[in-house]
Design an enzyme around this catalytic site. Structure first.
Site, PDB file in Angstrom:
ATOM      1  N   PRO A  83       1.023  -1.516  -0.008  1.00 40.64           N
ATOM      2  CA  PRO A  83       0.036   0.089  -0.034  1.00 40.64           C
ATOM      3  C   PRO A  83       0.845   1.248  -0.002  1.00 40.64           C
ATOM      4  CG  PRO A  83      -0.981  -1.704   1.261  1.00 40.64           C
ATOM      5  CD  PRO A  83       0.279  -2.282   0.954  1.00 40.64           C
ATOM      6  N   CYS A  84       0.487   2.078  -0.811  1.00 39.41           N
ATOM      7  CA  CYS A  84       1.299   3.427  -1.276  1.00 39.41           C
ATOM      8  C   CYS A  84       0.866   4.689  -0.170  1.00 39.41           C
ATOM      9  CB  CYS A  84       1.415   3.457  -2.705  1.00 39.41           C
ATOM     10  SG  CYS A  84      -0.286   4.045  -3.347  1.00 39.41           S
TER      11      CYS A  84
END
Length: 379
Positions: A83-84
């Site tokens: 997840p960014c």
């Protein structure tokens, strides 16, 4: 080629990176994601892969090996994009203190357990600066300690035929002593012309603001670009094409915005209160209307006109999920599950399949060369 090409996708989302690897000739054996709607999309579009929902912390490498029939070290490539949000420049509290910033450690745990020949990890470029680049340095050092030759590079999606300005940092490595070769750009100055917004979406059905048909629609025109032909394939109708209903004030605002224009074209009295004091150099893409002959701005998890340039080039509405998917290079048979807001999230979080395919192809070439050397040595 004597070796079966296999891939497992961690933090797979809807499966953009998986789709790119599938197009290149890999068998995608499994995927994992916490996002339920994305998992439904992945399962529907990758029916031969095993999907593992829920936190990656609950999944062991031993389980993946057992249920895919692989031995440790047999997997060709482990891919994934932790997840960014913790690294995104759109998150003003971004940094290593965010719990999501440590999920790359779970990817590294799987690398150690699965011992794949190749690793591919992608993320937003903010990973290189958040926490003074701590995450990027840790990824490099840990992969090297596990025996991988690894490099990173920022890739521009538009240089590989994606009609969108999109930057992603990609870590590429292997433990088979193969050189790291990066995909060569195919589009840009001196190469093929960039694929434009209209090349991507010009054949899709017209919609009014708030028009939300219940089912798939017939195309508006025959395909007018190679890109449209490629993404349409054999499809005769297109799904996920519904227009969000914008408030009357936004309808008024859009009527003043020409193609390529933005909030600066809106009469002062119609601007949101928070923007009436904005400097002309601020919010450069808010309330932006895309140019037919240009590239799209980065597709985010909302095609919200308050966020950026997500107004259709010649219709007074925001982009649909399908138009966003076209700008991300998803084929039209690829349908997104869940509520529409979650469909936008799936599209915005994805790796463009065309970019994923280009990365997969350099891995494929390296594996092919390695096999040829092994055959030659055995003779």
């Amino acid at each position: 080629m004597s070796q079966r090409l296999t891939a497992i996708d961690l933090f797979c989302g809807a499966g953009g990176l998986s789709e790119g690897f599938r197009q290149a000739g890999f068998s995608v054996l499994a995927g994992n994601d916490f996002f339920e709607s994305a998992g439904e999309t992945f399962k529907a579009t990758h029916p031969k892969a095993k999907f593992y929902g829920g936190p990656i912390q609950d999944i062991s490498a031993e389980t993946l090996l057992s249920e895919t029939g692989l031995q440790r070290g047999e997997l060709t490539c482990l891919v994934g994009g932790p997840p960014c949000q913790a690294f995104s420049v759109y998150n003003h509290q971004r940094g290593m203190h965010d719990a999501r910033a440590s999920l790359f450690h779970e990817y590294l745990r799987m690398v150690e357990g699965l011992h794949p020949q190749w690793v591919v990890m992608e993320n937003v470029t903010g990973m290189l600066s958040a926490g003074d680049g701590e995450a990027a340095r840790t990824i490099l050092s840990c992969l090297q300690a596990l025996g991988y030759r690894v490099e990173w590079r920022v890739l521009k999606a538009e240089e590989y035929g994606v009609p969108q300005e999109r930057r992603r940092v990609v870590f590429l490595g292997n433990r088979i002593d193969a050189p790291i070769v990066w995909p060569q750009p195919t589009h840009g100055e001196g190469l093929l012309p960039y694929v434009t917004v209209w090349d991507a979406i010009g054949d899709l059905p017209r919609l009014e603001n708030g028009e939300a048909p219940n089912g798939p629609l017939e195309y508006r025109t025959a395909p007018s670009s190679a890109y449209q032909r490629q993404l349409r394939g054999n499809a005769v109708k297109v799904a996920n094409h519904q227009a969000s209903k914008l408030a009357p004030i936004n309808q008024q605002r859009m009527q003043h915005i020409p193609e390529g224009g933005s909030w600066r074209d809106i009469p002062h009295e119609l601007l949101p209160d928070g923007m009436k004091k904005a400097r002309r150099c601020d919010h450069t893409k808010r309330y932006g209307r895309l140019r037919k002959d240009g590239l799209s701005s980065t597709v985010l998890t909302k095609c919200d006109i308050h966020w950026g340039a997500y107004i259709h080039p010649d219709q007074d509405r925001s982009l649909t999920v399908r138009e966003a998917a076209r700008l991300q290079s998803f084929p039209d048979w690829f349908e997104f599950s869940g509520p529409r807001t979650e469909q936008y999230i799936q599209v915005g979080n994805a790796v463009p399949p065309l970019l994923g395919r280009k990365i997969a192809e350099v891995v494929l070439d390296a594996v092919d060369i390695s096999n040829q050397f092994e055959l030659a040595a055995a003779e």
